[in-house]
Enzyme design. Structure first.
Site: not given
Length: 263
Positions: A119, A144, A148, A199
């Site tokens: 994470d 990760d 985000d 992404r």
């Protein structure tokens, strides 16, 4: 003599504040606070970046040094901060920045590389953060994500950033159970997604405006939409390599039983 395209935000130190385009345009960072001078590359202690970011008052953080700051843990950024790397070369390694329940943060001209651990994102924005502008940063090689944005964080602009050497580049919206992410609004413009795998971004629930970005040689797809997301893609360049899927829609089921139990 032609003007530089970004001259207005660099005309003086604090001209940067309030100059973001898009959903993060209200971000003022530490405009109304004093200068804080980073004088050491140490992870913590007097004159460190961490010491400035944890302070509660508005601050405009500038650097008197260049080099690598190796973070042993996430560096939490409090509200009303500008982290202004212009004029120096600052690279953050080890961990990343965490913007947790904060507002009015500007991050400019930093490098992020080599974040390790579960994470660990380059810049993690969650929960309930707003009025954020990330500008002219370079991000690569984290365990990760690179950026985000989840858990009802909103009104964010990401501009003129370079993303490379990475798999899961940018996630917007946590998972199908987080319906609170319907409030998310993000603008991404003039960014270069340089051979990153996927992404660019992946979106759940949020509203995202993409314009004037260049994405090339992705590994799975360029942009992915799912679960009530809204993406407006305008004047972007998608240069495919061996994978040709630029836009992908992924069907995900909302676990309504989980929502009822958690509610």
């Amino acid at each position: 003599m032609s003007c530089l395209p970004y001259a207005h935000v660099d005309s003086n130190l604090r001209a940067l504040a309030g100059q973001a385009e898009g959903f993060g345009r209200l971000a003022i960072g530490g405009l109304h606070g004093p200068l804080y001078h980073v004088t050491t590359l140490a992870d913590d202690g007097p004159g460190s970046l961490r010491d400035g970011c944890r302070r509660k008052e508005p601050l405009w953080i500038v650097f008197e040094v260049s080099g690598i700051i190796h973070l042993s843990s996430y560096l939490n950024v409090s509200s009303y901060k500008t982290i202004d790397g212009r004029g120096q070369r600052i690279k953050l390694t080890g961990k990343g920045l965490r913007l947790k329940e904060c507002e009015h943060v500007i991050i400019c001209n930093l490098e992020f590389e080599g974040g390790r651990g579960p994470d660990v994102d380059g810049i993690q924005i969650k929960p309930n953060s707003k009025h954020i502008w990330i500008d002219r940063c370079s991000l690569r090689d984290f365990d990760d994500g690179l950026i985000d944005i989840t858990r009802a964080s909103t009104d964010i602009t990401i501009s003129r950033c370079h993303f490379s050497q990475h798999d899961k580049t940018m996630l917007i919206g946590a998972d199908p159970s987080h319906t609170g992410d319907r409030c998310i609004r993000v603008t991404i413009h003039h960014c270069f997604f340089d051979g990153t795998r996927q992404r660019h971004p992946r979106v759940r629930y949020g509203k995202v405006h993409l314009y004037n970005n260049y994405t090339r040689n992705w590994g799975i797809y360029a942009v992915c939409a799912s679960v009530e997301s809204q993406i407006y893609s305008q004047c972007n360049i998608y240069e495919a390599g061996h994978k040709k899927v630029a836009f992908k829609y992924l069907t995900e089921k909302v676990n309504y039983l989980l929502l009822l139990c958690s509610g």
